[in-house]
Design a protein around this motif. Structure first.
Motif, PDB file in Angstrom:
ATOM      1  N   ASP A 161      -5.653 -21.920  27.779  1.00 44.23           N
ATOM      2  CA  ASP A 161      -4.533 -22.658  27.207  1.00 44.23           C
ATOM      3  C   ASP A 161      -3.554 -21.625  26.659  1.00 44.23           C
ATOM      4  O   ASP A 161      -3.678 -21.178  25.525  1.00 44.23           O
ATOM      5  N   TYR A 182      -1.166 -22.391  23.324  1.00 45.94           N
ATOM      6  CA  TYR A 182      -1.749 -22.819  22.058  1.00 45.94           C
ATOM      7  C   TYR A 182      -0.822 -22.441  20.898  1.00 45.94           C
ATOM      8  O   TYR A 182      -0.001 -21.527  20.990  1.00 45.94           O
ATOM      9  N   ARG A 217      -0.058 -18.710  19.349  1.00 44.39           N
ATOM     10  CA  ARG A 217      -0.266 -17.737  20.422  1.00 44.39           C
ATOM     11  C   ARG A 217       0.450 -16.418  20.181  1.00 44.39           C
ATOM     12  O   ARG A 217       0.070 -15.393  20.725  1.00 44.39           O
TER      13      ARG A 217
END
Length: 665
Positions: A499, A502, A505
């Motif tokens: 992912d 996110y 990040r």
């Protein structure tokens, strides 16, 4: 030997003796071949390019089939720096001609393939490159000769039987052979290279596409609006470029089917190994997917009589019949023209697509044979941009620099600077350099320190995996320590199952720079050049062996690493700790005070002030220093002294001191 035998032997002898010789032969006049030709031409080398078609870039006359390139043509960046702009120009080749930039050939962000053909034609013509068109090399072999540069010559034969001899062979033929999959019924499959591109030919049809790459999605995108549905089948999951950070994975411009699949609009994605499947044709001309073992256990090959998976599992995903099955599995290298003596492939699964080469792009089997361009992508497959123009234009240049040193004694280009410019040199490169930026973790800048760290040499874009052989390959010495400047993503940031969007990040704090996820500069410091053993046993997922010290410049949303506190100051302190010296810049007044109060002067004062090259002070800076109590108010002292002098018969000692040292102050 009879008269006829003598004539044949004589003819062969004359053919061998009269065959044209070139120091460098380049196979293919595509982007990589023309890039190497341009570099050889500018260096004044003896070379020839062999192209089987009548013009350069023949691949782009046919592919991509739907004519839209996925290489970015970003014409505006807000910057005037030409090197920086190449970071975001994925189509231009390297030259000194400002007219040979792709932005002059197309205004489209994703250009038409015909624009690339036109560009490559102009590139070859404007630079006067020596290309033999309509010359199809059909066979390449070796002729051993101890007098040759590499201990042998490369012997090339074209379609007319003409023979050519080369000292170095540079193969830039790309990946031109469609990848096939062998399963029962594969003869019914249409290939990407020949299937119709007219959507009208697919109206109201059920279509199955084999493959999950850009060519597969490009084909699906073209017919989504007219088909009943499109199913896509491959053994691997879809890899999206925005998740993997690899430009060869599926690009957003092609992935409309992902929307229609996830929103349940009939289209769909499936994963299965194609070698376990079989394709059968029924009496109505429809195609059915079955399992190979079911077909092998049946004496009749018709779908009307053999058992199908849905007979046992009425929820079988591919139980529907298809009107068309299209193969879009990509391309592989054409090994057929190369004699076994060249040992281009070892027969492993990976080498069936790419030739086996070293990190220097030289063949593992034949010295003097280099693979360029898309076919050299095995060095950085799914890691960097070496399979695409905006990447391999720099790897081709690296190969040229290696050849210039090996065969012509010209050392790898470098620039020497005083140590005081170390920080600014690194900051400039990480903010401007295109090759460093696009070929991250493959090409790196190398800084060679001089004795006592008084100066350094700066080498640009060296193949990072060849670091142990740097002295041999470049002609430069690394005896007093090195810095390696690399661009890297976070080690756990990308991947098809990650992912990548996110919430937290990004990393913003300097102390967390080592956890940066996005592309950012990383500086490695070694007191000695790493050895081959060091390179071989480096930590897993590390591009280099463990260094004495390492520094991550914290990622930046704008990829602009010029923040004085966030980027430059931590870098300078890291460099100072490695070198045990002070890399700050000082005004002459400060250097003068240091001269009176310190035994060891900072390098800036040694190389500047003591040579009368220091930065001069200004009235405003002096006033600022006085107000901050960093400097004495010499002006007030001088005025006071002059007042005393005016009321006495001789100049005071303070005025004499200030007058005699006015230049230094």
């Amino acid at each position: 030997m009879g008269p006829s035998g003598l004539l044949v032997a004589l003819a062969l002898h004359l053919a061998v003796c009269s065959r044209p010789h070139r120091d460098y032969c380049v196979l293919g006049a595509g982007p990589a071949g023309l890039q190497m030709a341009a570099l050889l031409h500018r260096a004044g080398r003896d070379y020839e390019v062999f192209e089987r078609e009548s013009a350069p870039g023949s691949f782009f006359t046919r592919y991509p089939r739907h004519r839209k390139l996925i290489s970015i043509n970003k014409r505006y960046t807000g910057k005037a720096n030409a090197e920086f702009n190449l970071r975001h120009d994925w189509n231009s080749l390297l030259s000194d001609d400002p007219h040979l930039l792709f932005r002059h050939y197309s205004q489209a962000y994703f250009p038409d393939a015909s624009d690339m053909v036109r560009y490559l034609g102009d590139f070859a013509q404007r630079l006067g490159l020596r290309v033999l068109y309509n010359t199809n090399i059909t066979h390449v072999t070796l002729d051993k000769d101890p007098q040759a540069w590499n201990g042998h010559y490369f012997i090339l034969r074209d379609q007319k039987g003409q023979v050519y001899q080369c000292s170095v062979l540079l193969v830039a033929t790309g990946l031109a052979v469609p990848k096939l999959v062998d399963f029962p019924g594969s003869e019914y499959v249409e290939g990407y290279e020949s299937v119709s591109v007219d959507p009208e030919d697919f109206v109201g049809q059920n279509v199955l596409i084999l493959g999950h790459g850009n060519s597969a999605f490009e084909t699906a995108e073209n017919i989504l609006g007219v088909t009943n549905f499109v199913h896509m089948l491959s053994r691997s999951r879809v890899r999206l470029s925005w998740a993997t950070h690899y430009v060869g994975d599926v690009r957003a411009i092609n992935n409309g089917l992902l929307d229609t699949y996830q929103l349940k609009s009939l289209d769909g994605l499936l994963e299965s190994d194609l070698e376990y499947l079989a394709l059968v044709k029924d009496s109505k001309g429809k195609f059915h997917i079955t399992l190979k073992f079911l077909l092998e256990n049946s004496s009749n090959q018709s779908a009307d009589s053999i058992p199908l998976p849905q007979d046992d599992n009425d929820n079988f995903a591919m139980r529907v019949a298809y009107d068309r099955v299209i193969r879009c599995l990509g391309w592989k290298f054409d090994f057929s023209i190369f004699n076994q003596s060249l040992r281009l492939s070892s027969g492993t699964e990976f080498s069936k697509k790419y030739p086996l080469i070293k990190a220097s792009y030289e063949s593992k089997g034949s010295r003097g044979l280099f693979i360029l361009g898309t076919a050299s992508h095995s060095v950085d497959y799914r890691k960097s941009a070496g399979g695409f123009i905006h990447g391999f234009r720099y790897t081709v240049r690296a190969v040229h620099r290696l050849l210039e040193h090996r065969h012509h004694g010209i050392t790898w280009p470098s620039t020497q600077y005083p140590i005081t410019q170390l920080t600014s040199s690194i900051i400039r490169r990480v903010n401007e350099a295109s090759g460093l930026y696009q070929m991250f973790s493959v090409l790196a800048d190398i800084i060679l320190l001089k004795e006592n760290a008084t100066a350094f040499e700066y080498l640009e874009e060296f193949p990072i995996q060849m670091l142990a052989q740097l002295e041999m390959l470049t002609g430069r010495t690394a005896r007093h320590g090195i810095f390696v400047i690399n661009m890297e993503y976070g080690k756990n940031f990308s991947g098809p199952e990650k992912d990548v969007f996110y919430y937290d990040r990004s990393v913003a704090h300097i102390e967390d720079a080592w956890m940066s996820n996005f592309l950012h500069p990383v500086i490695y410091y070694y007191r000695h050049l790493p050895t081959e053993q060091d390179m071989r046993f480096r930590p897993a997922q590390w591009p280099l062996p463990r260094p004495v010290a390492i520094h991550h410049i914290v990622e930046d949303f704008l990829t602009d690493w010029t923040a004085p506190v966030g980027h430059i100051l931590p870098l300078r302190r890291f460099l100072e700790n490695c070198l045990d010296t002070d890399l700050r810049s000082f005004y002459a007044e400060s250097c003068f005070l240091f001269t009176l109060t310190r035994q060891k002067l900072p390098p800036f004062c040694q190389q500047g002030y003591l040579r009368m090259q220091g930065l001069s002070s200004t009235k405003s800076l002096r006033q600022h220093g006085v107000e901050s109590r960093l400097l004495q108010d010499y002006t007030a002292m001088e005025n006071s002294s002059r007042w005393l002098d005016d009321h006495s018969s001789a100049p005071g000692p303070l005025t004499q001191f200030l007058d005699s040292n006015r230049e230094e102050l």
